[in-house]
Design a protein around this motif. Structure first.
Motif, PDB file in Angstrom:
ATOM      1  N   ILE A  52      -2.011  10.396 -31.043  1.00 11.13           N
ATOM      2  CA  ILE A  52      -1.112   9.255 -31.242  1.00 11.13           C
ATOM      3  C   ILE A  52       0.296   9.579 -30.761  1.00 11.13           C
ATOM      4  CG2 ILE A  52      -0.028   7.783 -32.985  1.00 11.13           C
ATOM      5  CD1 ILE A  52      -2.650   7.922 -34.557  1.00 11.13           C
ATOM      6  N   GLY A  53       0.809  10.754 -31.184  1.00  6.08           N
ATOM      7  CA  GLY A  53       2.182  11.100 -30.810  1.00  6.08           C
ATOM      8  C   GLY A  53       2.331  11.481 -29.355  1.00  6.08           C
ATOM      9  N   GLY A  54       1.475  12.413 -28.899  1.00  5.72           N
ATOM     10  CA  GLY A  54       1.599  12.914 -27.540  1.00  5.72           C
ATOM     11  C   GLY A  54       0.892  12.073 -26.497  1.00  5.72           C
ATOM     12  N   GLY A  55      -0.148  11.352 -26.906  1.00 10.37           N
ATOM     13  CA  GLY A  55      -0.918  10.579 -25.933  1.00 10.37           C
ATOM     14  C   GLY A  55      -0.532   9.120 -25.836  1.00 10.37           C
ATOM     15  N   LEU A  56       0.068   8.572 -26.904  1.00 12.85           N
ATOM     16  CA  LEU A  56       0.430   7.147 -26.898  1.00 12.85           C
ATOM     17  C   LEU A  56       1.936   6.922 -27.023  1.00 12.85           C
ATOM     18  CD1 LEU A  56      -2.404   5.674 -29.159  1.00 12.85           C
ATOM     19  CD2 LEU A  56      -2.202   5.529 -26.674  1.00 12.85           C
ATOM     20  N   LEU A  57       2.520   7.409 -28.124  1.00 11.87           N
ATOM     21  CA  LEU A  57       3.921   7.093 -28.399  1.00 11.87           C
ATOM     22  C   LEU A  57       4.871   7.713 -27.373  1.00 11.87           C
ATOM     23  CD1 LEU A  57       4.026   7.397 -32.303  1.00 11.87           C
ATOM     24  CD2 LEU A  57       3.874   5.329 -30.903  1.00 11.87           C
ATOM     25  N   PHE A  58       4.730   9.007 -27.132  1.00 11.56           N
ATOM     26  CA  PHE A  58       5.655   9.684 -26.223  1.00 11.56           C
ATOM     27  C   PHE A  58       5.627   9.102 -24.806  1.00 11.56           C
ATOM     28  CE2 PHE A  58       6.211  13.127 -23.081  1.00 11.56           C
ATOM     29  CZ  PHE A  58       7.579  13.315 -23.223  1.00 11.56           C
ATOM     30  N   PRO A  59       4.467   9.058 -24.126  1.00  9.88           N
ATOM     31  CA  PRO A  59       4.483   8.478 -22.772  1.00  9.88           C
ATOM     32  C   PRO A  59       4.792   6.986 -22.788  1.00  9.88           C
ATOM     33  CG  PRO A  59       2.234   9.010 -23.424  1.00  9.88           C
ATOM     34  CD  PRO A  59       3.134   9.572 -24.473  1.00  9.88           C
ATOM     35  N   GLY A  60       4.386   6.290 -23.851  1.00 14.36           N
ATOM     36  CA  GLY A  60       4.674   4.854 -23.929  1.00 14.36           C
ATOM     37  C   GLY A  60       6.158   4.559 -23.953  1.00 14.36           C
ATOM     38  N   VAL A  61       6.903   5.321 -24.738  1.00 15.85           N
ATOM     39  CA  VAL A  61       8.360   5.120 -24.815  1.00 15.85           C
ATOM     40  C   VAL A  61       9.019   5.434 -23.477  1.00 15.85           C
ATOM     41  CG1 VAL A  61      10.470   6.014 -25.878  1.00 15.85           C
ATOM     42  CG2 VAL A  61       8.499   5.467 -27.308  1.00 15.85           C
ATOM     43  N   VAL A  62       8.639   6.552 -22.862  1.00 10.65           N
ATOM     44  CA  VAL A  62       9.250   6.942 -21.580  1.00 10.65           C
ATOM     45  C   VAL A  62       8.902   5.928 -20.489  1.00 10.65           C
ATOM     46  CG1 VAL A  62       9.342   8.725 -19.792  1.00 10.65           C
ATOM     47  CG2 VAL A  62       9.254   9.380 -22.202  1.00 10.65           C
ATOM     48  N   LEU A  63       7.641   5.522 -20.411  1.00  6.92           N
ATOM     49  CA  LEU A  63       7.233   4.566 -19.371  1.00  6.92           C
ATOM     50  C   LEU A  63       7.857   3.194 -19.594  1.00  6.92           C
ATOM     51  CD1 LEU A  63       3.483   5.558 -18.933  1.00  6.92           C
ATOM     52  CD2 LEU A  63       5.378   6.004 -17.369  1.00  6.92           C
ATOM     53  N   LEU A  64       8.036   2.790 -20.840  1.00  7.24           N
ATOM     54  CA  LEU A  64       8.711   1.516 -21.122  1.00  7.24           C
ATOM     55  C   LEU A  64      10.157   1.565 -20.651  1.00  7.24           C
ATOM     56  CD1 LEU A  64       8.601  -1.302 -22.359  1.00  7.24           C
ATOM     57  CD2 LEU A  64       9.252  -0.276 -24.553  1.00  7.24           C
ATOM     58  N   ALA A  65      10.835   2.680 -20.896  1.00  9.41           N
ATOM     59  CA  ALA A  65      12.224   2.824 -20.428  1.00  9.41           C
ATOM     60  C   ALA A  65      12.288   2.767 -18.900  1.00  9.41           C
ATOM     61  CB  ALA A  65      12.806   4.135 -20.943  1.00  9.41           C
ATOM     62  N   LEU A  66      11.333   3.410 -18.215  1.00  8.58           N
ATOM     63  CA  LEU A  66      11.301   3.381 -16.755  1.00  8.58           C
ATOM     64  C   LEU A  66      10.997   1.984 -16.239  1.00  8.58           C
ATOM     65  CD1 LEU A  66       9.427   6.721 -15.975  1.00  8.58           C
ATOM     66  CD2 LEU A  66      11.878   6.262 -15.834  1.00  8.58           C
ATOM     67  N   LEU A  67      10.122   1.251 -16.924  1.00  6.85           N
ATOM     68  CA  LEU A  67       9.809  -0.118 -16.529  1.00  6.85           C
ATOM     69  C   LEU A  67      11.040  -1.010 -16.634  1.00  6.85           C
ATOM     70  CD1 LEU A  67       7.824  -2.392 -15.775  1.00  6.85           C
ATOM     71  CD2 LEU A  67       7.312  -2.628 -18.212  1.00  6.85           C
ATOM     72  N   VAL A  68      11.777  -0.888 -17.733  1.00  6.46           N
ATOM     73  CA  VAL A  68      13.000  -1.689 -17.907  1.00  6.46           C
ATOM     74  C   VAL A  68      13.996  -1.369 -16.796  1.00  6.46           C
ATOM     75  CG1 VAL A  68      15.006  -2.046 -19.408  1.00  6.46           C
ATOM     76  CG2 VAL A  68      12.712  -2.000 -20.387  1.00  6.46           C
ATOM     77  N   ALA A  69      14.177  -0.085 -16.479  1.00  6.85           N
ATOM     78  CA  ALA A  69      15.095   0.311 -15.404  1.00  6.85           C
ATOM     79  C   ALA A  69      14.662  -0.278 -14.067  1.00  6.85           C
ATOM     80  CB  ALA A  69      15.178   1.838 -15.312  1.00  6.85           C
ATOM     81  N   ALA A  70      13.364  -0.233 -13.777  1.00  5.70           N
ATOM     82  CA  ALA A  70      12.857  -0.762 -12.505  1.00  5.70           C
ATOM     83  C   ALA A  70      13.044  -2.275 -12.415  1.00  5.70           C
ATOM     84  CB  ALA A  70      11.384  -0.397 -12.344  1.00  5.70           C
ATOM     85  N   LEU A  71      12.805  -2.984 -13.506  1.00 10.58           N
ATOM     86  CA  LEU A  71      12.986  -4.442 -13.498  1.00 10.58           C
ATOM     87  C   LEU A  71      14.445  -4.814 -13.308  1.00 10.58           C
ATOM     88  CD1 LEU A  71      10.509  -5.511 -16.334  1.00 10.58           C
ATOM     89  CD2 LEU A  71      10.214  -5.777 -13.863  1.00 10.58           C
ATOM     90  N   MET A  72      15.344  -4.061 -13.921  1.00 11.51           N
ATOM     91  CA  MET A  72      16.770  -4.335 -13.756  1.00 11.51           C
ATOM     92  C   MET A  72      17.208  -4.108 -12.313  1.00 11.51           C
ATOM     93  SD  MET A  72      18.191  -2.681 -17.317  1.00 11.51           S
ATOM     94  CE  MET A  72      19.889  -2.761 -16.812  1.00 11.51           C
ATOM     95  N   VAL A  73      16.714  -3.033 -11.707  1.00 11.17           N
ATOM     96  CA  VAL A  73      17.055  -2.755 -10.311  1.00 11.17           C
ATOM     97  C   VAL A  73      16.481  -3.835  -9.405  1.00 11.17           C
ATOM     98  CG1 VAL A  73      16.578  -1.179  -8.401  1.00 11.17           C
ATOM     99  CG2 VAL A  73      17.362  -0.283 -10.592  1.00 11.17           C
ATOM    100  N   GLY A  74      15.224  -4.218  -9.633  1.00  9.29           N
ATOM    101  CA  GLY A  74      14.602  -5.264  -8.822  1.00  9.29           C
ATOM    102  C   GLY A  74      15.381  -6.563  -8.876  1.00  9.29           C
TER     103      GLY A  74
END
Length: 202
Positions: A52-74
């Motif tokens: 849960i922590g290493g397989g879902l929460l950790f990558p989920g938070v990082v990938l969500l932050a990267l998605l928000v950054a990419a959408l803002m740049v787009g």
């Protein structure tokens, strides 16, 4: 990696953000793999907590932050049809580029050289008259496909006078590697002189 315009700088920033995110995820995965070895003396972490922590929460938070950054740049890179933006039509054909300037008197055309003013955004309306090509001036911004029967628009800007290399970035036939162009960014005075010369030539 040497941006010379607002769009290119924005893309370079996104690249560094994505690199940082990928490094964080990589270190997290390596850390999760090594954690049971480090803690084996005290007992391995519970598998459920690791999943849960290493397989879902950790990558989920990082990938969500990267998605928000990419959408803002787009959103920042999207052409908006703002007033005062210079329009240029780029026509691709095997294996050359023709540029037309509908906003200038006489609508001049140039072959293989795109003339623009420094510090002013310009929109390139890209199309093709044969196969799919791709318009790309790396130091000024991203690339966009030139598709027969369709007009795609990219907004760019040059921050300093100079000559910037451009290239077709889509394999389009035997001479694809030779299908390059240059973007010549002029100071305001030089661009005004170029405009005057184009009008006099007609």
């Amino acid at each position: 990696m040497a941006p010379a315009g607002e769009a290119a700088q924005t893309i370079a920033t996104l690249w560094w953000v994505m690199l940082a995110g990928s490094v964080i995820i990589f270190l997290g995965v390596v850390g999760a793999a090594l954690l049971p070895l480090i803690l084996r003396r005290w007992g391995a972490p519970a598998p459920r907590a690791m999943l849960i922590g290493g397989g879902l929460l950790f990558p989920g938070v990082v990938l969500l932050a990267l998605l928000v950054a990419a959408l803002m740049v787009g959103d920042r890179l999207s052409p908006r049809g703002e007033p005062g933006v210079l329009r240029v039509e780029a026509q691709a054909q095997q294996w050359a580029w023709t540029f037309r300037y509908p906003d200038l008197p006489g609508q001049p055309t140039t072959e293989g050289v795109l003339h623009v003013p420094v510090g002013r955004p310009f929109e390139v309306q890209v199309s093709s008259q044969d196969v799919i090509h791709s318009f790309w001036a790396p130091r000024l911004g991203g690339k966009i496909d030139a598709i027969p029967g369709q007009v795609n628009v990219i907004r760019l800007q040059a921050d300093a006078p100079g000559i910037y290399r451009g290239q077709c970035a889509e394999f389009c036939g035997n001479a694809h590697a030779m299908m390059d162009f240059t973007v010549e960014a002029h100071s305001p005075a030089d661009y005004a002189a170029w405009r005057t010369a184009q009008g006099a030539a007609r």
